[in-house]
Design a protein around this motif. Structure first.
Motif, PDB file in Angstrom:
ATOM      1  N   UNK A  56      -7.261   1.511   4.105  1.00  0.00           N
ATOM      2  CA  UNK A  56      -7.935   2.439   3.185  1.00  0.00           C
ATOM      3  C   UNK A  56      -7.048   3.651   2.886  1.00  0.00           C
ATOM      4  N   UNK A  57      -6.429   4.229   3.931  1.00  0.00           N
ATOM      5  CA  UNK A  57      -5.605   5.427   3.737  1.00  0.00           C
ATOM      6  C   UNK A  57      -4.436   5.160   2.785  1.00  0.00           C
ATOM      7  N   UNK A  58      -3.647   4.127   3.061  1.00  0.00           N
ATOM      8  CA  UNK A  58      -2.457   3.892   2.232  1.00  0.00           C
ATOM      9  C   UNK A  58      -2.805   3.361   0.846  1.00  0.00           C
ATOM     10  N   UNK A  59      -3.904   2.626   0.721  1.00  0.00           N
ATOM     11  CA  UNK A  59      -4.351   2.213  -0.607  1.00  0.00           C
ATOM     12  C   UNK A  59      -4.765   3.438  -1.414  1.00  0.00           C
ATOM     13  N   UNK A  60      -5.497   4.354  -0.782  1.00  0.00           N
ATOM     14  CA  UNK A  60      -5.916   5.589  -1.459  1.00  0.00           C
ATOM     15  C   UNK A  60      -4.706   6.435  -1.856  1.00  0.00           C
ATOM     16  N   UNK A  61      -3.718   6.541  -0.972  1.00  0.00           N
ATOM     17  CA  UNK A  61      -2.512   7.320  -1.295  1.00  0.00           C
ATOM     18  C   UNK A  61      -1.783   6.693  -2.475  1.00  0.00           C
ATOM     19  N   UNK A  62      -1.693   5.363  -2.506  1.00  0.00           N
ATOM     20  CA  UNK A  62      -1.025   4.684  -3.627  1.00  0.00           C
ATOM     21  C   UNK A  62      -1.763   4.950  -4.937  1.00  0.00           C
ATOM     22  N   UNK A  78       7.820   4.569  -4.823  1.00  0.00           N
ATOM     23  CA  UNK A  78       6.895   5.260  -3.912  1.00  0.00           C
ATOM     24  C   UNK A  78       5.569   4.508  -3.840  1.00  0.00           C
ATOM     25  N   UNK A  79       5.110   4.014  -4.962  1.00  0.00           N
ATOM     26  CA  UNK A  79       3.863   3.242  -4.975  1.00  0.00           C
ATOM     27  C   UNK A  79       4.012   1.976  -4.146  1.00  0.00           C
ATOM     28  N   UNK A  80       5.131   1.263  -4.301  1.00  0.00           N
ATOM     29  CA  UNK A  80       5.357   0.037  -3.537  1.00  0.00           C
ATOM     30  C   UNK A  80       5.446   0.308  -2.032  1.00  0.00           C
ATOM     31  N   UNK A  81       6.022   1.434  -1.655  1.00  0.00           N
ATOM     32  CA  UNK A  81       6.083   1.787  -0.227  1.00  0.00           C
ATOM     33  C   UNK A  81       4.675   1.978   0.323  1.00  0.00           C
ATOM     34  N   UNK A  82       3.822   2.706  -0.394  1.00  0.00           N
ATOM     35  CA  UNK A  82       2.443   2.925   0.062  1.00  0.00           C
ATOM     36  C   UNK A  82       1.663   1.610   0.095  1.00  0.00           C
ATOM     37  N   UNK A  83       1.840   0.773  -0.906  1.00  0.00           N
ATOM     38  CA  UNK A  83       1.168  -0.531  -0.926  1.00  0.00           C
ATOM     39  C   UNK A  83       1.687  -1.399   0.227  1.00  0.00           C
ATOM     40  N   UNK A  84       2.995  -1.311   0.501  1.00  0.00           N
ATOM     41  CA  UNK A  84       3.574  -2.056   1.625  1.00  0.00           C
ATOM     42  C   UNK A  84       2.964  -1.654   2.957  1.00  0.00           C
TER      43      UNK A  84
END
Length: 191
Positions: A56-62, A78-84
């Motif tokens: 939830x946290x990293x999906x929300x950050x992305x 940056x988006x791909x890093x958060x999704x990763x």
């Protein structure tokens, strides 16, 4: 100087939060279990909570970094890093639901993270070792390998069964010492 102190406080707070979460997960291994689960090894609910929280946290950050928080530093990378990072939580969640083991007097039934079933009699275990990654690794005569996480509930019962049914000569010294400690309800250091 003020930037240094701010950075130091951030790192200290992050380290303290990580230590608290690690302690909480370690303590959750000792939570009481129903009598019907005495012969089972499975992950505690804390693993599921950490997995879902991370997802939830990293999906929300992305999402936020590409909508209301978008600025000149936002890029596809940056988006791909958060999704990763969000995707890295999926094995934890899947492991909570599928990674189960059942002890019997004759052997062990094991389900891995992908739900694949393996049953082996204790006489099939030819070698037991402990990896630095927090797993007991059981090498079987059938050339299969079974990994038992040190983060599972039910480790004392597992240790008793393994020590009772597998010859000591098949168990490496480090693994043997950890198994003996687990029979006294002292889990391996999971940090």
């Amino acid at each position: 100087m003020q930037d240094f102190l701010f950075s130091l406080i951030q790192w200290l707070l992050g380290g303290m939060a990580l230590a608290m979460i690690t302690r909480w997960i370690s303590n959750s291994l000792r939570w009481p279990r129903p009598a019907t689960h005495r012969d089972m090894l499975y992950y505690p609910k804390s693993i599921l909570i950490v997995g879902i929280s991370t997802l939830v946290f990293f999906t929300a950050v992305a999402i936020i970094s590409n909508t209301i928080g978008k600025n000149e530093t936002t890029s596809i990378w940056t988006t791909l890093v958060f999704v990763g990072f969000a995707l890295l939580s999926l094995p934890l969640i899947a492991g909570y639901f599928f990674n189960r083991h059942r002890l019997t007097h004759t052997g062990m039934e094991s389900f891995d993270t992908f739900g694949r079933r393996t049953f082996f009699p204790w006489t099939e275990v030819r070698h037991v070792r402990y990896s630095g990654m927090g797993y007991f690794i059981l090498d079987l005569n059938t050339r299969k390998t079974v990994r038992i996480s040190s983060m599972l509930m039910g480790l004392p019962e597992f240790a008793l069964a393994l020590l009772a049914h597998v010859p000591a000569s098949a168990i490496e010294a480090e693994a043997h010492a950890l198994l003996r400690a687990m029979t006294r309800d002292q889990p391996p250091d999971c940090s």
